[in-house]
Design an enzyme around this catalytic site. Structure first.
Site, PDB file in Angstrom:
ATOM      1  N   HIS A 164       0.811  -1.227   0.000  1.00 43.59           N
ATOM      2  CA  HIS A 164       0.000   0.000   0.000  1.00 43.59           C
ATOM      3  C   HIS A 164       0.839   1.270   0.000  1.00 43.59           C
ATOM      4  O   HIS A 164       0.323   2.355  -0.252  1.00 43.59           O
ATOM      5  CB  HIS A 164      -0.934   0.005   1.216  1.00 43.59           C
ATOM      6  CG  HIS A 164      -2.024  -1.012   1.106  1.00 43.59           C
ATOM      7  ND1 HIS A 164      -3.330  -0.683   0.806  1.00 43.59           N
ATOM      8  CD2 HIS A 164      -2.006  -2.359   1.224  1.00 43.59           C
ATOM      9  CE1 HIS A 164      -4.055  -1.790   0.761  1.00 43.59           C
ATOM     10  NE2 HIS A 164      -3.279  -2.825   1.009  1.00 43.59           N
ATOM     11  N   ASP A 375       3.455   9.585  -0.905  1.00 43.72           N
ATOM     12  CA  ASP A 375       2.252   8.877  -0.462  1.00 43.72           C
ATOM     13  C   ASP A 375       1.971   7.759  -1.464  1.00 43.72           C
ATOM     14  O   ASP A 375       2.030   8.011  -2.673  1.00 43.72           O
ATOM     15  CB  ASP A 375       1.070   9.865  -0.456  1.00 43.72           C
ATOM     16  CG  ASP A 375       0.050   9.563   0.635  1.00 43.72           C
ATOM     17  OD1 ASP A 375      -0.060   8.392   1.039  1.00 43.72           O
ATOM     18  OD2 ASP A 375      -0.635  10.509   1.073  1.00 43.72           O
TER      19      ASP A 375
HETATM   20  C1  GDG Z   1      -1.982   4.067   3.341  1.00 44.82           C
HETATM   21  C2  GDG Z   1      -0.995   4.731   2.364  1.00 44.82           C
HETATM   22  C3  GDG Z   1      -2.723   4.595   0.569  1.00 44.82           C
HETATM   23  C4  GDG Z   1      -8.321   9.890   8.107  1.00 44.82           C
HETATM   24  N1  GDG Z   1      -8.709  10.597   9.188  1.00 44.82           N
HETATM   25  C5  GDG Z   1      -9.958  10.187   9.468  1.00 44.82           C
HETATM   26  C6  GDG Z   1     -10.341   9.224   8.522  1.00 44.82           C
HETATM   27  N2  GDG Z   1      -9.318   9.065   7.720  1.00 44.82           N
HETATM   28  C7  GDG Z   1      -9.339   8.116   6.585  1.00 44.82           C
HETATM   29  C8  GDG Z   1      -9.396   8.837   5.260  1.00 44.82           C
HETATM   30  C9  GDG Z   1      -8.856   7.774   4.332  1.00 44.82           C
HETATM   31  C10 GDG Z   1      -7.868   7.025   5.220  1.00 44.82           C
HETATM   32  O1  GDG Z   1      -8.173   7.349   6.572  1.00 44.82           O
HETATM   33  C11 GDG Z   1      -6.440   7.505   4.961  1.00 44.82           C
HETATM   34  O2  GDG Z   1      -6.010   6.956   3.766  1.00 44.82           O
HETATM   35  P1  GDG Z   1      -4.847   7.642   2.932  1.00 44.82           P
HETATM   36  O3  GDG Z   1      -4.757   6.940   1.635  1.00 44.82           O
HETATM   37  O4  GDG Z   1      -5.143   9.086   2.777  1.00 44.82           O
HETATM   38  O5  GDG Z   1      -3.523   7.485   3.795  1.00 44.82           O
HETATM   39  P2  GDG Z   1      -2.839   6.349   4.765  1.00 44.82           P
HETATM   40  O6  GDG Z   1      -3.572   6.204   6.035  1.00 44.82           O
HETATM   41  O7  GDG Z   1      -1.419   6.792   4.908  1.00 44.82           O
HETATM   42  O8  GDG Z   1      -2.937   4.966   3.936  1.00 44.82           O
HETATM   43  C12 GDG Z   1      -1.759   5.524   1.313  1.00 44.82           C
HETATM   44  C13 GDG Z   1      -3.594   3.811   1.549  1.00 44.82           C
HETATM   45  O9  GDG Z   1      -2.779   3.132   2.537  1.00 44.82           O
HETATM   46  C14 GDG Z   1      -4.433   2.744   0.821  1.00 44.82           C
HETATM   47  O10 GDG Z   1      -3.655   1.881   0.052  1.00 44.82           O
HETATM   48  O11 GDG Z   1      -3.560   5.377  -0.257  1.00 44.82           O
HETATM   49  O12 GDG Z   1      -0.860   6.101   0.400  1.00 44.82           O
HETATM   50  O13 GDG Z   1      -0.096   5.593   3.062  1.00 44.82           O
HETATM   51  O14 GDG Z   1      -9.834   6.849   3.954  1.00 44.82           O
HETATM   52  O15 GDG Z   1     -10.716   9.224   4.997  1.00 44.82           O
HETATM   53  N3  GDG Z   1     -11.546   8.614   8.497  1.00 44.82           N
HETATM   54  C15 GDG Z   1     -12.430   8.963   9.445  1.00 44.82           C
HETATM   55  N4  GDG Z   1     -12.127   9.894  10.409  1.00 44.82           N
HETATM   56  C16 GDG Z   1     -10.905  10.523  10.446  1.00 44.82           C
HETATM   57  O16 GDG Z   1     -10.669  11.361  11.303  1.00 44.82           O
HETATM   58  N5  GDG Z   1     -13.645   8.388   9.444  1.00 44.82           N
END
Ligand code: GDG
Length: 469
Positions: A164, A375
């Site tokens: 990921h 990212d």
């Molecule tokens: C890893 C990789 C890759 C965040 N704060 C809250 C919340 N979130 C949710 C977001 C989103 C998820 O968490 C974060 O996903 P991201 O992709 O932005 O980043 P990582 O956590 O670093 O994820 C990344 C991912 O894996 C998938 O393969 O895209 O690059 O680093 O869904 O919405 N959700 C809620 N409350 C929050 O306060 N409900």
């Protein structure tokens, strides 16, 4: 350990449920459905599959269970293992190394030993749960040795792996004292999925440099008896786009978005950042750009507000504690310098929120700032787009996020170039309705067509095809 066996097995560090003991001493399982669960649930149901992972609390040895219609097998981790394998090797060695050493990776042999030991436990659990000729799909950087360990024990299995996070260029990857073991571990899989084509290319180069195996396009030729062909390729992950759109169309969520705007004093422009509080996300760069724009009078605190949701993350790792202090100092300075009694420059929220509230925030935000320094994908960018059924809103997106490969109609920025970032923010704030609509429509087509169900079916389709090779 389960005595049943399954044709489809998912292995990830965390189970898709949280174990929450209640006050009366009983236990409760709280589902924590993310994109991965949404994508895999239909496959799990159709294949009557099982999910193997840690329940999120140290020192618990829990029985297999059924939750949300899914079979789950908890893998226990001791408090020491959480510290060494998870917080240490996974989050303080691999995470910074794989994100281009934005923070200094720390190499400790005891952390590595624990990583090997825990990976073996996951591999054992998967080997015990998998029926003959089953398909096993291993997720992410915490479990890179599992494919190799599984193949040794169970050569009958078809094994997939999805990373990921980014896979770094060889010049960086080669720092890792255990670089060869990790590459060999991954090569136990039949298909290794990455977020971007560049990540797959970096991995292939590491294979050539460390093991001297031949690669051709997406194929890696692994010698042995019999020789094997492993696929290393990009499968960009996505979100359950329709469910975000559905939430965003709900009257109560739209009312909440209006309420958020009103609570912020109905400014002309609301800018939004949503990130785990992580040094890869470029939160400091974003704050610096906004602070300078206020300083120079290019945006006014009466007109523009920045809402920054920084959800708490990895709080026991020292680098994350320092980051929190730095960010909060910066927010305090900018607010101190520029806020007025009626207008706060930055609305900083160190909380996690329910998904409904996130969607209301997406709807309320005129400009979404995704300024990651590195990212894997960045799902927040896709969630913002999926929520904007009104075809409005501007996405400012770092070219160092995997999402930039697909979301070409965003305002793409280099977050290290603060002047460039400032110009793009001003461009976003001033963008005409016509241009906003044109860009958002194009972005939405992409995000709605390529959702997480397509991601998992494409990956699993190729994994199935690898059986016949
Ligand atoms: C890893 C990789 C890759 C965040 N704060 C809250 C919340 N979130 C949710 C977001 C989103 C998820 O968490 C974060 O996903 P991201 O992709 O932005 O980043 P990582 O956590 O670093 O994820 C990344 C991912 O894996 C998938 O393969 O895209 O690059 O680093 O869904 O919405 N959700 C809620 N409350 C929050 O306060 N409900």
């Amino acid at each position: 350990m389960t005595s049943e066996s399954y044709d489809f097995v998912v292995v990830s560090n965390r189970l898709p449920v949280d174990y929450e003991p209640d006050a009366s001493g009983g236990a409760a399982w709280k589902p924590s459905p993310g994109g991965l669960v949404t994508a895999l649930q239909p496959v799990m149901r159709a294949a009557d599959g099982v999910w193997i992972g840690w329940a999120g609390k140290a020192g618990l040895d829990l029985e297999p269970l059924v939750a949300d219609g899914m079979h789950l097998v908890p893998v226990p981790l001791s408090a020491d293992e959480v510290e060494l394998y998870y917080e240490g090797f996974s989050n303080d060695t691999l995470w910074p190394l794989y994100h281009d050493v934005i923070a200094q990776p720390r190499y400790h042999r005891v952390w590595w030993d624990s990583y090997v030991q825990v990976n073996r436990r996951f591999a054992d659990a998967a080997a015990a749960a998998a029926a003959p000729d089953a398909t096993v799909w291993v997720q992410d950087y915490q479990l890179q040795l599992v494919p190799g360990m599984l193949r040794e024990r169970r050569p009958d299995l078809t094994i997939g792996f999805f990373n990921h996070i980014p896979f770094p260029p060889y010049g960086i990857y080669s720092q890792l004292p255990w670089r060869t073991q990790i590459v060999e571990g991954l090569l136990g899989a039949d298909v290794i999925g990455f977020q971007r084509t560049a990540d797959a290319g970096n991995f292939q180069r590491a294979v050539r440099r460390l093991l001297g195996y031949q690669t051709r396009q997406t194929e890696i030729h692994v010698p042995g008896d019999p020789p094997r062909t492993v696929i290393a390729k990009a499968y960009p992950i996505s979100i359950d786009s329709a469910s975000y759109e559905e939430l965003a169309r709900r009257d109560d969520i739209q009312a909440r978005a209006r309420e958020i705007r009103a609570d912020l004093g109905n400014p002309k422009t609301i800018m939004l950042g949503v990130d785990r509080l992580d040094y890869t996300k470029g939160i400091g760069h974003r704050l610096k750009a906004f602070g300078e724009l206020l300083e120079e009078g290019r945006v006014a605190v009466e007109d523009v507000v920045l809402v920054q949701v920084a959800s708490p993350s990895r709080e026991r790792v020292e680098t994350y504690r320092q980051l929190r202090d730095e960010i909060e100092l910066t927010v305090g300075r900018i607010n101190g310098d520029h806020s007025t009694i009626g207008h706060q420059a930055i609305n900083y929220l160190h909380h996690g929120y329910p998904r409904d509230e996130m969607v209301a925030l997406y709807l309320a935000a005129d400009v979404m700032l995704v300024t990651a320094l590195r990212d894997g994908m960045n799902l927040v960018a896709k969630e913002y787009v999926a929520s904007r059924h009104d075809d409005d809103g501007v996405l400012v997106l770092s070219e160092f996020a995997g999402a930039a490969d697909e979301l070409r109609n965003a305002l793409l920025i280099n977050p290290h170039d603060i002047d460039g970032l400032k110009s793009s923010i001003v461009q976003a704030v001033r963008m005409s309705t016509t241009e906003r609509r044109r860009r958002m429509r194009a972005l939405r087509r992409r995000v709605l067509e390529r959702d997480v169900a397509l991601w998992s079916s494409t990956f699993l389709g190729e994994l199935e095809a690898s059986r016949r090779r």
